[in-house]
Every structure is written in C-alpha cells, then in structure tokens.
Design an enzyme around this catalytic site. Sequence first.
Site, short mmCIF file in Angstrom:
data_model
loop_
_atom_site.label_atom_id
_atom_site.label_comp_id
_atom_site.label_asym_id
_atom_site.label_seq_id
_atom_site.Cartn_x
_atom_site.Cartn_y
_atom_site.Cartn_z
N SER A 251 -2.98 27.28 39.72
CA SER A 251 -3.98 27.86 40.11
C SER A 251 -4.87 26.68 40.50
O SER A 251 -4.56 25.52 40.55
CB SER A 251 -4.72 28.31 38.76
OG SER A 251 -4.99 27.44 37.87
N LYS A 252 -6.17 26.99 40.69
CA LYS A 252 -6.99 26.00 41.28
C LYS A 252 -7.25 24.70 40.63
O LYS A 252 -7.51 23.64 40.93
CB LYS A 252 -8.51 26.75 41.50
CG LYS A 252 -8.51 27.94 42.50
CD LYS A 252 -9.88 28.34 42.98
CE LYS A 252 -9.77 29.29 44.14
NZ LYS A 252 -9.89 30.59 43.75
N ARG A 253 -7.11 24.95 39.11
CA ARG A 253 -7.11 23.74 38.49
C ARG A 253 -6.14 22.60 38.74
O ARG A 253 -6.40 21.67 38.53
CB ARG A 253 -6.75 24.06 36.97
CG ARG A 253 -7.77 24.87 36.23
CD ARG A 253 -7.31 25.32 34.66
NE ARG A 253 -6.08 26.07 34.57
CZ ARG A 253 -5.13 25.80 33.97
NH1 ARG A 253 -4.87 24.55 33.57
NH2 ARG A 253 -3.80 26.54 34.22
N GLY A 255 -5.21 21.81 41.79
CA GLY A 255 -5.79 21.18 43.13
C GLY A 255 -5.67 22.32 43.96
O GLY A 255 -5.73 23.54 43.55
#
Length: 474
Positions: A251-253, A255
Amino acid sequence: MSVRVRFAPSPTGNLHIGNARTALYNYLYAKASSGVFVLRVEDTDQERSKKEFEDSQMSDLAWLGIEFDEGPNNPGEFGPYRQSERLEIYDEYAQKLMAEGNAYHCFCSTELLEAKKAKAIEAGVDPQYDGTCRGLSADEVSTKKEAGESFVIRFRAPDKGYKLCDHVRGEVNFPAGMVGDFVLVRSGGLPIYNFACVVDDMLMKITHVIRGEDHLNNTLRQLMLYEALGSTAPEFAHASLLIGSDRQKLSKRHGATSVAQYKEGRYLPQALTNYLCLLGWSHPDELDVFSLGDLESVFSIDRFNKAAAIYDLEKLAYINGQHLRKMDDLEIFGRLDTKELECTDKSDEWKIKMVTLFKKDANFFSDIEDKLSLIFGLDVENSEEVAEVQGWESTTSIRNYVGEKLASMDGEYLRSEDLKSWMGELKSEFKIKGKELFKGLRVVLTGRAHGPDLGELVTLTTLTILKKRVSNAN
Ligand code: GLU
C-alpha cells in the site's frame, strides 16, 4: 491454438505497479509464444471509470514499453475493446443464460437483501442469496416488470465443486456451496465484472489469463460461467501477491504504488519493468538484470513463484543503477538537471568525463546531480575530519604551495600531469607523503575529506574555481 492473452485494466485510478506487473507478464508471454496481446478496458463501473484514467494508464504503459496488438486504439476483429461499448453483447448472453435456465430475474430490493445478510451474519450462517426469486414463473416476472419493479439478473450457481489447474498455484479445489446465486447484471443493465470478463475472454478467444492472486476467488464464478455458456475456460496463472517488507499487502505506506510516481521520480522505465518482472517470476539463468527484449525469448508461464513477493525499494534502486550505467554518457548528461550550474556549455569530452566519474556509484540521475557540487561548489565541508586535516602543518604547506602554483597558471583546467608533478614535488621537496599528502591535497582542492578519484575530479573543475577554493581556505 495460437496464444491470445489480455490486459484488462479498470480506468478508475492511476496504473498500479501490481497491474503493471500483470501487463508485463501478459505482454512477455505473448511475445515469447508469438501470440497476440489484447488490451481491454473494463469501464463498466460508470461512477468510478474516467477517460482521463484510461489515458494516463495508456501513457504509463507506453512509457514502460508495453505495446498491444489489439485494443481501443488499434482494433482487431474482436472489438469493441471497451466494455462500455459492448453492453448489447452482454445483454445477448444474459438473455441466453436466462433462456436456458442458468440465470433468472431477481426483484429482491437492496434493503431486503442487506437485512437478510445482516441476520445471516448474526446467526453465523454464510450470507448467500436465499433463492427467493429462483422459482418465479414467467408470468410473475412479467407482472413485476410491468409494475415497474427494478430487477437484477442472477446466475443460478450449480451446487457442485470445481477444480482449477493453475499455472502458479497448482491444483485448486473449490468445494460445492462456496458461492450462492450471484448477480450478473445490475438493475441499471450494467454487467458485473465476472460476467463481462467471461463473455469477453470467450469472444476475444483468450487462451491464457495471467493476473494477480487477488482474482483467484473470482475464478470460481468464472469457471461456472464458462460451463454455463458451453465454453472451455482459458488456462489461468495467478501470480503471487505483492507485499511490503512488513508482509502486509502493498500500500501507499510502503512507498510509491503507481507507475506515474516512478515516472515523476525519474526512475528508468527499463529498470522498473526489470524489477517488476522479478516480483513473482524468475529468469531461467537466475539473472536479475535484463531488458524486456532479453526476456521476449525466454519468458515462460511455468517460472512463477508461489510465495508472495516482497516489494523492496532498495533492490529497485540497485537495478535502476545497473540500467543507468548501461546508458550512453551523453544521454545521461542530457537527462540531468544542470540548469543552475550552467554546465550545458561544456564540451562533450568534459560531459563524458564527468558522467563516467560520477555514475560509478550512482543509482539515480539525482545521485549524479548531487555530486556536481564537488566540481562547482566553493564551500568547505563543515566536519571534524576536514577541520582536523586543515589543522595539520603539512596542509598549510600544501595550501601555500598549491596557491602559488595556481596563481602562475593560465588556461581553463588543471591537467592531471600538473597534479602528478605537484605531488612529486610535495614529496621530494616538502617531505609530505601518505595520508598527509592525499588528504591534505583533497581538502585544499575540493573542501571535502572524501570523494571520487582526485585526479579525475580536479581536472573537471576550472582553474578559476580551484583558485577561489584555495584562497577561501586561507
Ligand atoms: N478489471 C480487472 C482488474 O483490473 C481485471 C481482472 C482480470 O484480469 O480478470 O482487476
């Protein structure tokens, strides 16, 4: 039968790296088997689908070097290639399924279904459709339709088990009763994904479906539909999930997750495709640096890994560096942001020398840009190490010696012979050698305690700058 594969993105956002990987695998499989690669836009979610996302996904795919043999922009004989333009086709197959008793009209309201679902969950029962409309007669259906009741078209799911022989997951058994009667066509007349996908894969004569493991559960419904439509299902390969280093779904966490972000970050497309291929697939010769062209002859559907693939930005950076070093030096120079340093008017010889020196341990264009201050900067590094070297007596002698030498020089650059003769003289006349000589010269000439080969570095710096640095250090 010749291979036909497809990439079927939903234009509801930017191209995700997981989907880019799926596109790559299909593209490579088509190339390796002299097959056809189809692009199908799955845009039946009218609220979320946007033309701008279709366009941006297409441009990202083109940036990655992925090309299609058939698609909305280069139609073949199986078009149209946008699902929103195929609604009549889905209707025809929905009618066929109903006529043959494999699907039926369902008039249950969303509220009623939600309430029943909540009750089932509360009672710890699988919340499948309870079959209320399964047995409606043709007359009952017409009466309800005439009364203007809204309806969906539901598939009559067979009560039996299914077996899938997946190229990645091996034999997958779906026991009977896993899914209830599911919706094929929504009340507005739009098909749901599983139905449209099967109709299209069937009509577009798709032989292999390579996609992410997150679609494995859909495959059961799709197998049921192929059977009901009297068609043979394609072969399937469900590539392993991408996860972060914490083993959670990517996920965006973790990168950047969209291709556009890597494009903006000036990653090399050939590096991103290289890295994405390695996530869930391995090269027959265990190579980890290659181009898409290299893979076209060796890619096979039987070298996928079952285990989830960990997305590792450090490995991607390493691979970017490997591809960067393969690029032509002047091309690299052209990609650098050198405006502020005004070095675009340098000779090709200078540009090549600079890039050759700095690319050795660079992964990104920005790593080279960051080093340009070693050539142009006038500041002195503020560190204990530099202060210590500056405090040596030998450094004062070096500074005086170099200052005098530079003052008497004209021309634009120092030559490496000059530096060599200085070192010889500093050794013989001033008895300065070893660390005192090398570190001292480096600090005096560059203002830094460390850096690339001093001889190469200082011959890239103008005499004007060197003179300023030496006098600044006084
Ligand atoms: N539109 C689906 C997606 O983007 C395609 C899935 C498939 O390949 O069947 O996930």
